[in-house]
Design a protein around this motif. Structure first.
Motif, PDB file in Angstrom:
ATOM      1  N   GLU A 189      35.493  51.077  39.409  1.00 30.94           N
ATOM      2  CA  GLU A 189      35.718  50.273  40.612  1.00 30.94           C
ATOM      3  C   GLU A 189      34.542  49.335  40.819  1.00 30.94           C
ATOM      4  O   GLU A 189      33.375  49.745  40.664  1.00 30.94           O
ATOM      5  CB  GLU A 189      35.890  51.163  41.840  1.00 30.94           C
ATOM      6  N   ARG A 190      34.862  48.090  41.177  1.00 28.13           N
ATOM      7  CA  ARG A 190      33.813  47.115  41.456  1.00 28.13           C
ATOM      8  C   ARG A 190      34.129  46.395  42.765  1.00 28.13           C
ATOM      9  O   ARG A 190      35.279  46.020  43.008  1.00 28.13           O
ATOM     10  CB  ARG A 190      33.675  46.107  40.318  1.00 28.13           C
ATOM     11  N   LYS A 191      33.106  46.213  43.584  1.00 30.27           N
ATOM     12  CA  LYS A 191      33.255  45.506  44.852  1.00 30.27           C
ATOM     13  C   LYS A 191      32.998  44.017  44.630  1.00 30.27           C
ATOM     14  O   LYS A 191      31.997  43.643  44.013  1.00 30.27           O
ATOM     15  CB  LYS A 191      32.260  46.041  45.884  1.00 30.27           C
ATOM     16  N   PHE A 192      33.892  43.198  45.155  1.00 31.23           N
ATOM     17  CA  PHE A 192      33.735  41.758  45.016  1.00 31.23           C
ATOM     18  C   PHE A 192      33.420  41.160  46.384  1.00 31.23           C
ATOM     19  O   PHE A 192      34.223  41.256  47.320  1.00 31.23           O
ATOM     20  CB  PHE A 192      35.005  41.122  44.445  1.00 31.23           C
ATOM     21  N   ASN A 193      32.252  40.542  46.502  1.00 29.29           N
ATOM     22  CA  ASN A 193      31.861  39.895  47.751  1.00 29.29           C
ATOM     23  C   ASN A 193      32.388  38.466  47.766  1.00 29.29           C
ATOM     24  O   ASN A 193      32.082  37.671  46.875  1.00 29.29           O
ATOM     25  CB  ASN A 193      30.340  39.902  47.900  1.00 29.29           C
ATOM     26  N   VAL A 194      33.169  38.154  48.769  1.00 26.52           N
ATOM     27  CA  VAL A 194      33.855  36.871  48.826  1.00 26.52           C
ATOM     28  C   VAL A 194      32.988  35.833  49.516  1.00 26.52           C
ATOM     29  O   VAL A 194      32.508  36.042  50.633  1.00 26.52           O
ATOM     30  CB  VAL A 194      35.194  37.005  49.571  1.00 26.52           C
TER      31      VAL A 194
ATOM     32  N   GLN B 150      34.068  29.903  37.915  1.00 30.50           N
ATOM     33  CA  GLN B 150      34.288  30.189  36.493  1.00 30.50           C
ATOM     34  C   GLN B 150      33.145  31.014  35.930  1.00 30.50           C
ATOM     35  O   GLN B 150      33.358  31.970  35.183  1.00 30.50           O
ATOM     36  CB  GLN B 150      34.438  28.877  35.725  1.00 30.50           C
ATOM     37  N   GLN B 151      31.924  30.676  36.294  1.00 31.88           N
ATOM     38  CA  GLN B 151      30.762  31.430  35.829  1.00 31.88           C
ATOM     39  C   GLN B 151      30.640  32.764  36.567  1.00 31.88           C
ATOM     40  O   GLN B 151      30.318  33.792  35.971  1.00 31.88           O
ATOM     41  CB  GLN B 151      29.495  30.598  36.025  1.00 31.88           C
TER      42      GLN B 151
ATOM     43  N   PHE C 275      30.593  38.565  36.608  1.00 28.67           N
ATOM     44  CA  PHE C 275      30.943  39.748  37.393  1.00 28.67           C
ATOM     45  C   PHE C 275      31.662  40.785  36.532  1.00 28.67           C
ATOM     46  O   PHE C 275      31.498  42.002  36.735  1.00 28.67           O
ATOM     47  CB  PHE C 275      31.829  39.323  38.571  1.00 28.67           C
ATOM     48  N   MET C 276      32.429  40.343  35.551  1.00 32.77           N
ATOM     49  CA  MET C 276      33.246  41.258  34.757  1.00 32.77           C
ATOM     50  C   MET C 276      32.555  41.753  33.486  1.00 32.77           C
ATOM     51  O   MET C 276      33.148  42.516  32.721  1.00 32.77           O
ATOM     52  CB  MET C 276      34.570  40.570  34.388  1.00 32.77           C
TER      53      MET C 276
ATOM     54  N   TYR D  44      42.499  34.335  33.745  1.00 31.45           N
ATOM     55  CA  TYR D  44      41.897  33.427  32.765  1.00 31.45           C
ATOM     56  C   TYR D  44      40.396  33.209  32.959  1.00 31.45           C
ATOM     57  O   TYR D  44      39.810  32.339  32.324  1.00 31.45           O
ATOM     58  CB  TYR D  44      42.610  32.067  32.764  1.00 31.45           C
ATOM     59  N   ARG D  45      39.749  34.022  33.818  1.00 31.46           N
ATOM     60  CA  ARG D  45      38.308  33.851  34.010  1.00 31.46           C
ATOM     61  C   ARG D  45      37.530  35.130  33.721  1.00 31.46           C
ATOM     62  O   ARG D  45      36.322  35.170  33.901  1.00 31.46           O
ATOM     63  CB  ARG D  45      38.016  33.390  35.447  1.00 31.46           C
ATOM     64  N   THR D  46      38.217  36.189  33.310  1.00 31.72           N
ATOM     65  CA  THR D  46      37.536  37.454  33.049  1.00 31.72           C
ATOM     66  C   THR D  46      36.726  37.385  31.749  1.00 31.72           C
ATOM     67  O   THR D  46      36.920  36.496  30.923  1.00 31.72           O
ATOM     68  CB  THR D  46      38.551  38.604  32.965  1.00 31.72           C
ATOM     69  N   TRP D  47      35.808  38.346  31.563  1.00 34.70           N
ATOM     70  CA  TRP D  47      34.938  38.365  30.381  1.00 34.70           C
ATOM     71  C   TRP D  47      35.735  38.695  29.126  1.00 34.70           C
ATOM     72  O   TRP D  47      35.550  38.097  28.079  1.00 34.70           O
ATOM     73  CB  TRP D  47      33.813  39.379  30.604  1.00 34.70           C
TER      74      TRP D  47
END
Length: 420
Positions: free
Chosen positions: A224-229, A244-245, A250-251, A275-278
């Motif tokens: 699980e990963r928390k994403f700060n918006v 994009q970066q 993050f991933m 389309y932006r994941t590692w």
């Protein structure tokens, strides 16, 4: 004149008369004829079933995509289509259905207005409001001849520990939505999920629903990963480059997974992930492959003509909230046509009974769970543009109804307001 000539003359006269008659008949079929309009005294005045749509104006974060801007008549439009459908059947039974709408941000004022409407005969209320407001509204209607349909809120607690006997729910719960998606992932043999969770309270509740579903169906949340918006730059020039970066970084370093499960109920960041994941993985949950009660591209089970009718009425596509409101109004119309009654208690008792169901353009009839008032229904798993699958998935069994594999089952319920 010979006898042959006389016979021919009679035949010619008859043929000419028949030709004129046929021409007049053909003209009658191709020329629009005036439809006789009955006067008020030509048939008795039918019974009127009055419904009420109560919408709480709530502050919401703007959706990420400009294509997802809310419509001012979200939900209301679906209810209006339901009323039109009710009247299509009702005219044969001398029943008329009407809809009133009240909107506002003050729940106390909405309760006051609704109380006046109920006193005037608006017995069936479609409620689109936040969870605490819905509870306050239901308590305000307690003891009154009113049946409330929750179309605007997925909170499980409204069907469980905070359930109310005067509320039925056509909006699916978070646990139902999570179960629908996880069933499909397990059926596809993509059971390993990396879950990315947003910061809102709704995101935390939805994440809990996915944790429950994973355990229930044998899937696994590997991390699980928390994403700060940070929504400040999302539409500014160059904002996409930062995203994009950011998503790619993050991933990085994630444990091996089959899919990325994005938990973003308010739709403020989820659409950034495809389309932006590692590493290349499908995106599911709040973006990519999404569970829901409806999809505007559904064509099966007669849905095409249903979608077309909605578009003719509103000029736009149908959204899940519209569908949930449509179901609520159709429930009342179905009960009225099958009982041939407009009496509130008769309709209410029938809707709550095991005998009730209603067609829903999903291949099977839908009905309400006797233990918590939740509509049991198939749920769609779709991409942004196409319908992909429908849950329950093959192989997921239940001792009574396959639809009860989605959401809280009777042995698990915490609701005390219902007795079935």
């Amino acid at each position: 004149m010979s006898s042959k000539t006389a016979i021919f003359g009679v035949f010619f006269t008859a043929f000419a008369a028949a030709s004129v008659a046929f021409a007049n008949y053909a003209a009658a079929q191709t020329t629009p004829q005036p439809i006789p309009i009955p006067t008020q005294t030509s048939q008795p005045q039918g019974a009127v079933i009055q419904m009420l749509y109560v919408k709480e104006d709530r502050e919401k974060e703007l959706p990420l995509s400009l294509l997802d801007q809310p419509n001012p008549d979200d939900g209301i439009a679906g209810a209006k289509l339901g009323i039109a459908d009710d009247n299509t059947t009702g005219r044969f039974l001398n029943q008329t259905f009407k809809l009133d709408v009240i909107e506002g941000s003050d729940i106390d004022d909405l309760i006051k207005q609704a109380t006046d409407k109920v006193a005037a005969g608006n017995a069936f209320i479609v409620a689109d409001m936040g969870p605490d407001s819905l509870l306050k509204f239901a308590d305000g209607m307690k003891g009154k001849p009113a049946q409330i349909f929750n179309v605007g809120n997925p909170d499980d607690r409204l069907r469980e520990e905070d359930c109310r006997a005067n509320v039925l729910h056509t909006a699916p719960t978070r646990t139902m939505l999570a179960d629908a998606l996880v069933q499909y992932l397990v059926w596809k043999r993509w059971p390993n999920m990396l879950m990315v969770i947003g910061p809102s309270a709704n995101d935390q509740l939805l994440a809990d629903a996915y944790r429950r579903s994973a355990k229930k169906f044998g899937a696994k949340i590997v991390e699980e990963r928390k994403f700060n918006v940070d929504t400040g730059n999302r539409r500014a020039d160059g904002g996409f480059e930062q995203i994009q970066q950011q998503i790619s970084q993050f991933m990085q370093g994630a444990k091996d997974h089959d899919v990325v499960l994005v938990v973003d109920e308010d739709q403020v960041f989820g659409d950034y992930f495809p389309y932006r994941t590692w590493v290349p993985r499908p995106i599911v949950g709040s973006a990519g492959l999404v569970p829901g009660s409806w999809h505007p591209a559904l064509e099966q089970w007669g849905a095409t003509q249903f979608q077309n009718r909605f578009k003719r009425l509103t000029g736009r596509i149908m959204r899940p909230l519209d569908y949930d409101a449509w179901i609520a109004t159709r429930v009342v119309g179905e009960a009225a046509s099958r009982t041939r009654s407009t009496d509130f208690k008769t309709l209410k008792d029938f809707i709550h009974s095991p005998k009730f169901d209603v067609a829903a353009f999903k291949g099977v009839a839908v009905s309400f769970r006797g233990w918590n008032g939740q509509l049991r229904e198939p749920l769609l798993v779709s991409t942004q543009k196409i319908f992909v699958s429908v849950s329950p998935q093959p192989g997921f069994l239940h001792q009574f109804s396959l639809l009860d594999t989605l959401g809280i089952d009777k042995p698990e319920t915490k609701c005390k307001a219902y007795t079935q």
